[in-house]
Design a protein around this motif. Structure first.
Motif, PDB file in Angstrom:
ATOM      1  N   MET A  77       0.830  -1.202   0.000  1.00 25.25           N
ATOM      2  CA  MET A  77       0.000   0.000   0.000  1.00 25.25           C
ATOM      3  C   MET A  77       0.864   1.251   0.000  1.00 25.25           C
ATOM      4  SD  MET A  77      -2.909   1.296  -0.277  1.00 25.25           S
ATOM      5  CE  MET A  77      -3.880  -0.174  -0.210  1.00 25.25           C
ATOM      6  N   ALA A  78       1.994   1.216   0.721  1.00 28.44           N
ATOM      7  CA  ALA A  78       2.895   2.371   0.753  1.00 28.44           C
ATOM      8  C   ALA A  78       3.443   2.667  -0.641  1.00 28.44           C
ATOM      9  CB  ALA A  78       4.036   2.111   1.737  1.00 28.44           C
ATOM     10  N   ASP A  79       3.790   1.614  -1.400  1.00 32.35           N
ATOM     11  CA  ASP A  79       4.303   1.812  -2.763  1.00 32.35           C
ATOM     12  C   ASP A  79       3.220   2.351  -3.684  1.00 32.35           C
ATOM     13  OD1 ASP A  79       6.759   0.870  -1.971  1.00 32.35           O
ATOM     14  OD2 ASP A  79       6.388  -1.190  -2.633  1.00 32.35           O
ATOM     15  N   ARG A  80       1.994   1.873  -3.515  1.00 30.86           N
ATOM     16  CA  ARG A  80       0.894   2.359  -4.361  1.00 30.86           C
ATOM     17  C   ARG A  80       0.607   3.834  -4.104  1.00 30.86           C
ATOM     18  NH1 ARG A  80      -3.802  -2.081  -3.909  1.00 30.86           N
ATOM     19  NH2 ARG A  80      -2.479  -3.037  -2.330  1.00 30.86           N
ATOM     20  N   ARG A 155      -4.626 -10.591   5.999  1.00 28.75           N
ATOM     21  CA  ARG A 155      -3.702  -9.525   5.630  1.00 28.75           C
ATOM     22  C   ARG A 155      -3.184  -8.818   6.880  1.00 28.75           C
ATOM     23  NH1 ARG A 155      -2.565  -6.522   1.072  1.00 28.75           N
ATOM     24  NH2 ARG A 155      -4.214  -7.452  -0.157  1.00 28.75           N
ATOM     25  N   HIS A 156      -1.898  -8.520   6.843  1.00 26.73           N
ATOM     26  CA  HIS A 156      -1.257  -7.814   7.951  1.00 26.73           C
ATOM     27  C   HIS A 156      -1.643  -6.342   7.893  1.00 26.73           C
ATOM     28  CE1 HIS A 156       1.727  -6.745  10.905  1.00 26.73           C
ATOM     29  NE2 HIS A 156       2.348  -5.951  10.055  1.00 26.73           N
ATOM     30  N   GLY A 157      -2.231  -5.802   8.960  1.00 27.87           N
ATOM     31  CA  GLY A 157      -2.637  -4.396   8.988  1.00 27.87           C
ATOM     32  C   GLY A 157      -3.839  -4.133   8.092  1.00 27.87           C
ATOM     33  N   VAL A 158      -4.980  -4.690   8.470  1.00 31.94           N
ATOM     34  CA  VAL A 158      -6.175  -4.604   7.607  1.00 31.94           C
ATOM     35  C   VAL A 158      -6.612  -3.156   7.405  1.00 31.94           C
ATOM     36  CG1 VAL A 158      -8.575  -5.296   7.373  1.00 31.94           C
ATOM     37  CG2 VAL A 158      -6.925  -6.902   8.311  1.00 31.94           C
ATOM     38  N   LEU A 159      -6.698  -2.384   8.480  1.00 28.46           N
ATOM     39  CA  LEU A 159      -7.146  -0.986   8.356  1.00 28.46           C
ATOM     40  C   LEU A 159      -6.154  -0.149   7.544  1.00 28.46           C
ATOM     41  CD1 LEU A 159      -8.657  -0.106  11.863  1.00 28.46           C
ATOM     42  CD2 LEU A 159      -9.856  -0.476   9.711  1.00 28.46           C
ATOM     43  N   ARG A 160      -4.880  -0.413   7.715  1.00 26.41           N
ATOM     44  CA  ARG A 160      -3.854   0.335   6.966  1.00 26.41           C
ATOM     45  C   ARG A 160      -4.031   0.134   5.469  1.00 26.41           C
ATOM     46  NH1 ARG A 160       1.669  -0.832   5.838  1.00 26.41           N
ATOM     47  NH2 ARG A 160       1.469  -2.797   6.944  1.00 26.41           N
ATOM     48  N   HIS A 161      -4.497  -1.049   5.049  1.00 28.94           N
ATOM     49  CA  HIS A 161      -4.732  -1.305   3.638  1.00 28.94           C
ATOM     50  C   HIS A 161      -6.122  -0.857   3.188  1.00 28.94           C
ATOM     51  CE1 HIS A 161      -1.227  -3.923   4.193  1.00 28.94           C
ATOM     52  NE2 HIS A 161      -1.088  -3.860   2.889  1.00 28.94           N
ATOM     53  N   VAL A 176     -11.377  14.267  -1.476  1.00 32.09           N
ATOM     54  CA  VAL A 176      -9.969  13.980  -1.184  1.00 32.09           C
ATOM     55  C   VAL A 176      -9.112  14.370  -2.382  1.00 32.09           C
ATOM     56  CG1 VAL A 176      -8.290  12.169  -0.661  1.00 32.09           C
ATOM     57  CG2 VAL A 176     -10.557  12.116   0.407  1.00 32.09           C
ATOM     58  N   LEU A 177      -8.101  15.215  -2.129  1.00 30.23           N
ATOM     59  CA  LEU A 177      -7.190  15.636  -3.187  1.00 30.23           C
ATOM     60  C   LEU A 177      -5.913  14.796  -3.193  1.00 30.23           C
ATOM     61  CD1 LEU A 177      -6.691  17.733  -5.425  1.00 30.23           C
ATOM     62  CD2 LEU A 177      -5.603  19.191  -3.702  1.00 30.23           C
ATOM     63  N   GLN A 178      -5.390  14.467  -2.020  1.00 31.49           N
ATOM     64  CA  GLN A 178      -4.131  13.732  -1.934  1.00 31.49           C
ATOM     65  C   GLN A 178      -4.098  12.872  -0.675  1.00 31.49           C
ATOM     66  OE1 GLN A 178      -1.425  14.777  -4.381  1.00 31.49           O
ATOM     67  NE2 GLN A 178      -0.767  12.710  -3.897  1.00 31.49           N
ATOM     68  N   ILE A 179      -3.509  11.691  -0.800  1.00 36.08           N
ATOM     69  CA  ILE A 179      -3.277  10.805   0.343  1.00 36.08           C
ATOM     70  C   ILE A 179      -1.780  10.528   0.384  1.00 36.08           C
ATOM     71  CG2 ILE A 179      -3.819   8.588   1.433  1.00 36.08           C
ATOM     72  CD1 ILE A 179      -6.300   8.462  -0.421  1.00 36.08           C
ATOM     73  N   SER A 180      -1.209  10.584   1.563  1.00 39.47           N
ATOM     74  CA  SER A 180       0.215  10.325   1.705  1.00 39.47           C
ATOM     75  C   SER A 180       0.477   9.674   3.051  1.00 39.47           C
ATOM     76  CB  SER A 180       1.008  11.637   1.582  1.00 39.47           C
ATOM     77  OG  SER A 180       2.379  11.409   1.818  1.00 39.47           O
ATOM     78  N   GLU A 181       1.508   8.830   3.074  1.00 38.27           N
ATOM     79  CA  GLU A 181       1.914   8.237   4.346  1.00 38.27           C
ATOM     80  C   GLU A 181       2.454   9.341   5.255  1.00 38.27           C
ATOM     81  OE1 GLU A 181       5.444   5.342   5.129  1.00 38.27           O
ATOM     82  OE2 GLU A 181       3.784   4.134   4.365  1.00 38.27           O
ATOM     83  N   ALA A 182       2.100   9.301   6.515  1.00 42.40           N
ATOM     84  CA  ALA A 182       2.458  10.366   7.453  1.00 42.40           C
ATOM     85  C   ALA A 182       3.951  10.359   7.768  1.00 42.40           C
ATOM     86  CB  ALA A 182       1.645  10.228   8.728  1.00 42.40           C
ATOM     87  N   HIS A 183       4.434  11.504   8.178  1.00 43.65           N
ATOM     88  CA  HIS A 183       5.806  11.617   8.653  1.00 43.65           C
ATOM     89  C   HIS A 183       5.930  10.854   9.968  1.00 43.65           C
ATOM     90  CE1 HIS A 183       9.381  13.580  10.453  1.00 43.65           C
ATOM     91  NE2 HIS A 183       9.786  13.637   9.192  1.00 43.65           N
ATOM     92  N   LEU A 184       7.160  10.491  10.310  1.00 43.03           N
ATOM     93  CA  LEU A 184       7.400   9.677  11.492  1.00 43.03           C
ATOM     94  C   LEU A 184       6.854  10.326  12.769  1.00 43.03           C
ATOM     95  CD1 LEU A 184       8.683   6.980  12.216  1.00 43.03           C
ATOM     96  CD2 LEU A 184      10.815   8.191  12.707  1.00 43.03           C
ATOM     97  N   LYS A 185       6.935  11.640  12.860  1.00 43.92           N
ATOM     98  CA  LYS A 185       6.458  12.301  14.086  1.00 43.92           C
ATOM     99  C   LYS A 185       4.930  12.325  14.188  1.00 43.92           C
ATOM    100  CE  LYS A 185       6.405  17.192  12.668  1.00 43.92           C
ATOM    101  NZ  LYS A 185       6.991  18.516  12.951  1.00 43.92           N
ATOM    102  N   GLN A 189       4.269   4.875   9.226  1.00 43.97           N
ATOM    103  CA  GLN A 189       3.513   3.896   8.431  1.00 43.97           C
ATOM    104  C   GLN A 189       2.145   3.570   9.034  1.00 43.97           C
ATOM    105  OE1 GLN A 189       6.012   0.453   8.045  1.00 43.97           O
ATOM    106  NE2 GLN A 189       7.385   1.418   6.576  1.00 43.97           N
ATOM    107  N   GLY A 190       1.923   3.982  10.270  1.00 41.15           N
ATOM    108  CA  GLY A 190       0.642   3.689  10.909  1.00 41.15           C
ATOM    109  C   GLY A 190      -0.371   4.821  10.789  1.00 41.15           C
ATOM    110  N   ALA A 191      -0.121   5.793   9.886  1.00 40.89           N
ATOM    111  CA  ALA A 191      -1.052   6.925   9.745  1.00 40.89           C
ATOM    112  C   ALA A 191      -0.954   7.490   8.331  1.00 40.89           C
ATOM    113  CB  ALA A 191      -0.742   8.000  10.770  1.00 40.89           C
ATOM    114  N   TYR A 192      -2.015   8.213   7.929  1.00 40.43           N
ATOM    115  CA  TYR A 192      -2.066   8.839   6.615  1.00 40.43           C
ATOM    116  C   TYR A 192      -2.413  10.312   6.751  1.00 40.43           C
ATOM    117  CZ  TYR A 192      -2.254   4.127   4.624  1.00 40.43           C
ATOM    118  OH  TYR A 192      -1.974   2.842   4.278  1.00 40.43           O
ATOM    119  N   TYR A 193      -1.717  11.132   5.912  1.00 40.82           N
ATOM    120  CA  TYR A 193      -2.169  12.507   5.707  1.00 40.82           C
ATOM    121  C   TYR A 193      -3.259  12.469   4.642  1.00 40.82           C
ATOM    122  CZ  TYR A 193       2.170  14.170   7.946  1.00 40.82           C
ATOM    123  OH  TYR A 193       3.191  14.425   8.826  1.00 40.82           O
ATOM    124  N   VAL A 194      -4.344  13.163   4.887  1.00 41.23           N
ATOM    125  CA  VAL A 194      -5.412  13.288   3.889  1.00 41.23           C
ATOM    126  C   VAL A 194      -5.591  14.770   3.617  1.00 41.23           C
ATOM    127  CG1 VAL A 194      -7.796  12.759   3.282  1.00 41.23           C
ATOM    128  CG2 VAL A 194      -6.525  11.217   4.792  1.00 41.23           C
TER     129      VAL A 194
END
Length: 200
Positions: A77-80, A155-161, A176-185, A189-194
């Motif tokens: 999902m991160a690569d997609r 699947r590992h991490g069902v909600l994340r996918h 929704v205009l853009q989805i991106s994996e959140a910064h570490l802070k 990998q456990g959160a998304y910017y929307v």
């Protein structure tokens, strides 16, 4: 009354002589243990020599096509998400990826089931649109690896996918205009910017 056999005539004797001349005598010597038969006197036959066949050495699969591409496994999902084109302002996108933009609202779906999380996410995004918010944070958690031993793998991490699919489906896709994996802070990998579109 039966007639007694008489003496053989000359013709009968001549005929019998011809019969006895054309016959072969049976081997009576085989019954005696000290007698040597013709088969024992003959030398045993040698097996015929088979022709030598030369086989070239080979390995299984050496002529197989080695230029095949590896199996096309589904990307993570991160690569997609990383492969999606940038639809928002590039400077703002760069700041968001580096964690320099602060989310205006956040929701934590961690620990919820799919049935619980889907309506909660819909309500959260639509509420953010109603309040004219641009950047929100959706926390899914990285998910725990669990195997129930069933025939269908979990699947590992069902909600994340699942969350990116929900965000790209009605009724949220139009906002929704853009989805991106959140910064570490902000959760990594456990959160998304929307990043949401401006309200028209």
């Amino acid at each position: 009354m039966a007639r007694r056999p008489g003496k053989l005539s000359a013709d009968d004797k001549a005929l019998w002589k011809k019969v006895t001349e054309s016959t072969q005598r049976l081997r009576t010597t085989a019954a005696r243990p000290d007698a040597r038969t013709e088969t024992s006197e003959a030398q045993p036959r040698k097996a015929p020599k088979l022709p030598e066949v030369k086989h070239p050495r080979f390995q299984i699969g050496e002529r197989a096509n080695q230029s095949r591409k590896p199996h096309d496994l589904a990307p993570s999902m991160a690569d997609r998400i990383a492969g999606q084109p940038i639809a928002m302002d590039r400077k703002a996108f760069g700041k968001m990826k580096k964690g320099r933009l602060s989310p205006e609202a956040r929701i934590d779906l961690h620990g919820m089931t799919i049935a619980q999380a889907h309506p909660v996410l819909n309500r959260f995004i639509l509420d953010a649109v109603a309040h004219d918010r641009r950047l929100v944070l959706v926390i899914t958690g990285k998910g725990k690896h669990r195997d129930d031993g069933g025939p269908i793998p979990v699947r590992h991490g069902v909600l994340r996918h699942q969350v990116p699919h929900w965000l790209n489906s009605a009724p949220l896709r139009q906002h929704v205009l853009q989805i991106s994996e959140a910064h570490l802070k902000h959760g990594g990998q456990g959160a998304y910017y929307v990043y949401l579109r401006r309200k028209r």
